[in-house]
Structures are given as structure tokens and as C-alpha cells.
Design an enzyme around this catalytic site. Structure first.
Site, PDB file in Angstrom:
ATOM      1  CD  GLU A  94      -3.273  -0.264   2.517  1.00 59.14           C
ATOM      2  OE1 GLU A  94      -4.284  -0.621   2.327  1.00 59.14           O
ATOM      3  OE2 GLU A  94      -2.519  -0.233   3.515  1.00 59.14           O
ATOM      4  NE  ARG A  97      -8.900  -7.679  17.529  1.00 62.54           N
ATOM      5  CZ  ARG A  97      -8.344  -6.562  17.868  1.00 62.54           C
ATOM      6  NH1 ARG A  97      -8.771  -5.797  18.731  1.00 62.54           N
ATOM      7  NH2 ARG A  97      -7.019  -6.242  17.286  1.00 62.54           N
TER       8      ARG A  97
END
Lengths: 459, 69
Positions: free
Chosen positions: A213, A306
Site C-alpha cells: 500500500e 472484535r
């Protein structure tokens, strides 16, 4: 399940009982909200953790096995067996260990238990960073220039980097926790970073898949807390600035971010809701982003499917108990607060107290002889240890999260300084004295900092 | 002779050099792992390495990892 439909939620708890498939501070944190909701709690633990507070404080404790995570906290069959043996009605995975393991989530559901987490399909969709990037781009969430397919070898990496433009960030697609991540400013650095990322990816994540990236220098790491409600609606609770990092791992967080304008915050919260909707998200999750303060823009980094370590600071400014909401969502209940009127008040800071020396940040396990937590209004300590307990080398170095709230940033920083001074831990080395350095540094107090702040304070 | 000792309780994750290898100052001898972090242990001085640990072994703070002679 019939009994649950007939349940009167004003009288009965979300679940009769809950097994917490984790250890240390987060096991204790989950215990606290579960107990407050009238839920019977079951702790599971390894031989190394027998004397820790979370085992003692749970209504029931079940030994999983030896210290090595693979033989205890990561052993799906043992955790499910413990749930069966204790008659637990639901499982909360905490963070780390099995929390983002879709196979575990599915086996909990298949066992007829309540799963306090997102649908397994959402975990899988976000678990692969390449897939997540592509999904987000399709959903209209901004992503950095990068590879849309796994990068197979060094030659492919060099070709991709030429397209993207240096500097690039090299990452394990299945990775997390900063492991195997590296920045490359030119081809030579890329070759070395690629090899490191690949070997770590295979070792830690059992997947050689690599992505590249565009690296944004001077970026802030800012994330948005979302909740996917039982009725399917996604709400964003606000952002957290996690730019204080060492080895690409967070050390301190604050909310609101001093580097995000009201206009950018709105866009980020909207983007985070889109991200959640794109994968049919339920329960608590965090959309991690990079903010370019000069451009006043952000890109999606990844979604953690989460409960996040630093969730307490969002709780402090919103007054929402995120763990309690997780349990309500998992039980199919209405939220405990009005989610259409989320308000944020004041400023909160979290400092991660690690068992590591304050200079080089190297691990320092050992026996704790003195443990005295700071007390007072607007000071919260989520701790996994106590005096007389031992920190072993088998797990991560997080000892406690020291969180403070203030009506504004200045007041929060000042309370944080006092709280750090009042926190006494003797035995192992800790990074507490580093926080004095951080909170006194001109860069941190100015609010104008990025992910390289620690390197600069140290140089 | 230079003694290389463990700075903390750790698991010996990888032995990088072989017994009797010639090493230079700063070469990585073994990689320890503690609290989910890899810690390279470097030679302080050059010479022949005599390893005192093997992969998978747990070392305590101060334990001898190798000597370089």
C-alpha cells in the site's frame, strides 16, 4: 433457544452464563460487565495463569492446559469442552487469541451457544486485508493506492511498487499487531521488507499472502468504534487517535483525536458505518484508518472484528458500556441506551502499561512485589495482575490500561500525569516512566503528532 | 572470551549460527522470543561460537546463551 424468546429482558440477564475465552486484563474487564448484568461467569485459564485475578474473580474457573497458547487459549476443542462442562450459555472471545477466528465463531454457533462477536462471514471478509480493501473500495470507503491481488514474489512487489509509487508499506494480508509490517523507500528496502513480511506472515499467520500500500508519511492512526445492533443498524460511537506507537503497536490512545476536524470526523464516521454495512456487521468492531493531516483526508486501513483494547476511552466519553452492549446484541436484545442520540463529552486518554523497560521497550517478565493502582474520580484502571502474581513470557506484555477522563484535553493530560505518578509497580520493569516523558513532551501536549512521535521524542 | 547472556526470561525461537562458526561483532547468534516479541541476541566481539542453548529451550534472565572465543 425457545426459552430465550420467552425471556423477560427487564428481569432476566442477557445470558444465564458466559464463558470468557481469554486471559488477563480483558478477561477481567468482560467479567465486570457480565457480573453487573447478573450473568454467571466462567473463566478458562492456562497453567501459567492460575493465580491471576481473572481466574479468582470468575464464578467458575476451568483449566485448559499448559502455558503455550496453542495448548490452551488457542485450542478450540478445549474451549468448547470447557463451555460444555460448565454449562455456559455464551462465549465472549475478548481480543487476540480466537477473537478473529471465523472457524471458532462458527463452531461456537454450531454448538448452540451465544457468540459474542460478529457473524463468521464478516470476520472472514475483513480478515484478509486484500479482500477487505477491495470490498471497502466497492462500498465507497476511501482506500490508499495499493495491490488488489496478493503479491506473489519480489519481482511482482517491485513492479507493484513502481505503479503505486514509493514509499510503500509492505504487510501480511492475514496479519495484525504490526507483525511483519515494514516501510520501503526504494527498491532495495522493498526487497528486504518483502522477505521479512513473507517469513513473518508464514510463521505467525500461516499465510504467505502479502499486500503493498502507498505509505502516507506523517499520518495519524485514527479508528472508529462501531456497533452493529441486533436490529441490523450500524452505529458509530466516535473515533480514537492511536498514533502513539512503538514497533507499529499502540502505546497510548486518546479521544477525540486532536488531529481530526469536525468535518473529517463526520466523513470518517459515515465511512465506518458504510464499512460495517458492506459486510453485514453485528456486535462491536473497529474501523482503523490513516489520517493525512495535511490533506485533511483519510483512508481505510483495516477492520478489527472484535472488541478493541482501547475501547474504555470511548466508554468514558460516551457513557456507553461497550461490553454490556456486546452481550445485549449477542442475546438479540435492545440496546441499553438510546443509540440514536450518542453524545460524546470531554476527553479521555488511555496509557498501556507494559511489562517492558521504558528505554528500549524490551520485554521484562517477572514477579510483582508491589502493585498500587492510582485512584480517584475519572481514573479507571483495567488490570490483569496484582501484587504477588507473576508475569510469564508466554503472552503479550500488557499489564494494565490506565485510563483518565477530563472535561477537556488539557485537564485529561494533567490527570494522566498525576495517575502515572501514583501507579506503583515493583518487580518487573514497566514503561510507566515513559508516559511521564510522553505527557510532558511538547509534541504530545500540542496535539500535533503522528505515528513517529516516539522516535522523535527519543532522538 | 565473551559471554552472551539472556536479558530476560524467554523461549529460544531460532538458533541462527552453528556450533563452532566464526562470528563477527554484531552478528545475530540466536533469536529469543518473549511476550510475543522476537529479540535477536548479538555477538559482542568476534571469534568461534560455543552455543549453550537449543531451539525450543526456555532461558531465565542471566542464563548463558553462548560464548565467543
Amino acid at each position: 433457544m425457545a426459552a430465550r424468546i420467552a425471556r423477560d429482558t427487564s428481569v432476566l440477564p442477557v445470558f444465564e452464563s458466559l464463558l470468557i475465552a481469554n486471559r488477563g486484563e480483558i478477561a477481567r474487564r468482560v467479567l465486570r460487565s457480565a457480573t453487573a448484568l447478573g450473568v454467571r461467569t466462567v473463566a478458562v485459564y492456562s497453567e501459567a495463569d492460575e493465580a491471576l485475578p481473572f481466574v479468582r474473580e470468575a464464578d467458575e474457573g476451568i483449566l485448559l492446559g499448559p502455558a503455550a497458547p496453542a495448548e490452551s487459549y488457542l485450542d478450540i476443542a478445549k474451549v468448547l469442552e470447557a463451555a460444555k462442562r460448565s454449562g455456559a450459555e455464551a462465549i465472549h472471545p475478548g481480543y487476540g487469541f480466537l477473537a478473529e477466528n471465523a472457524e471458532f465463531a462458527q463452531s461456537v454457533i454450531d454448538a448452540g451457544l451465544g457468540w459474542v462477536g460478529p457473524p463468521p462471514a464478516a470476520i472472514t471478509a475483513m480478515g484478509d486485508k486484500i479482500n477487505a480493501r477491495n470490498l471497502m473500495a466497492d462500498a465507497g470507503v476511501p482506500v490508499a493506492a495499493g495491490t488488489s491481488q496478493p503479491v506473489q514474489d519480489v519481482a511482482a512487489a517491485v513492479a507493484a511498487a513502481t505503479d503505486i509509487g514509493y514509499p510503500v508499506m509492505v504487510k501480511a494480508a492475514a496479519g495484525g499487531g504490526g507483525i511483519g509490517m515494514g516501510v520501503a523507500n526504494d527498491e532495495a528496502e522493498l526487497r528486504s521488507a518483502f522477505e521479512t513480511a513473507r517469513s513473518r506472515a508464514e510463521r505467525f499467520f500461516a499465510s504467505p499472502s502479502i499486500l503493498l500500500e502507498r505509505y502516507i508519511s506523517g499520518a495519524r492512526h485514527v479508528e472508529v468504534q462501531v456497533l452493529g445492533l441486533a436490529n441490523g443498524r450500524i452505529v458509530a460511537l466516535g473515533e480514537r487517535d492511536c498514533s502513539v506507537q512503538r514497533r507499529h503497536q499502540k502505546v497510548a490512545e486518546e479521544t477525540p483525536s486532536p488531529g481530526v476536524s469536525e468535518e473529517l470526523r463526520k466523513r470518517m464516521l459515515t465511512g465506518a458505518v458504510l464499512a460495517g454495512e458492506a459486510v453485514g456487521y453485528r456486535n462491536a468492531g473497529t474501523v482503523e484508518c490513516l489520517v493525512d493531516p495535511i490533506a485533511g483526508d483519510y483512508v481505510f486501513l483495516e477492520m478489527n472484528t472484535r472488541l478493541q483494547v482501547e475501547h474504555p476511552i470511548t466508554e468514558m466519553v460516551t457513557g456507553i458500556d461497550i461490553v454490556a452492549e456486546q452481550l445485549r446484541i449477542a442475546a438479540g436484545d435492545e440496546p441499553g441506551v438510546d443509540m440514536t442520540a450518542i453524545r460524546s463529552e470531554g476527553h479521555a486518554i488511555e496509557l498501556r502499561v507494559y511489562a517492558e523497560d521504558a528505554k528500549r521497550f524490551l520485554p521484562s517478565p517477572g514477579h510483582i512485589t508491589v502493585w498500587e493502582e492510582p485512584k480517584g474520580d475519572h481514573v479507571r484502571v483495567d488490570a490483569g495482575y496484582a501484587a504477588g502474581t507473576t508475569i510469564t513470557p508466554y503472552y503479550d506484555p500488557l499489564l494494565a490500561k490506565l485510563c483518565v477522563w477530563g472535561p477537556d484535553r488539557e485537564e485529561a493530560i494533567s490527570r494522566a500525569r498525576e495517575a502515572v505518578k501514583a501507579f506503583r509497580i515493583e518487580g518487573p520493569k514497566t514503561n510507566l516512566s515513559f508516559f511521564t516523558e510522553l505527557l510532558d513532551s511538547a509534541e504530545f501536549t500540542s496535539g500535533d503528532y503522528d505515528t513517529a512521535i516516539i522516535e522523535r521524542i527519543r532522538s | 572470551m565473551a559471554e552472551v547472556r539472556a536479558e530476560m526470561v524467554a523461549n529460544v525461537w531460532k538458533v541462527v549460527v552453528a556450533q563452532g562458526d566464526q562470528v563477527a561483532d554484531g552478528d545475530t547468534l540466536v533469536i529469543l522470543e518473549s511476550m510475543k516479541m522476537e529479540i535477536p541476541v548479538l555477538a559482542e566481539g568476534s571469534g568461534t561460537v560455543d552455543l549453550k542453548v537449543e531451539e525450543g529451550q526456555v532461558v531465565q534472565e542471566g542464563d548463558l546463551i553462548a560464548t565467543v572465543e
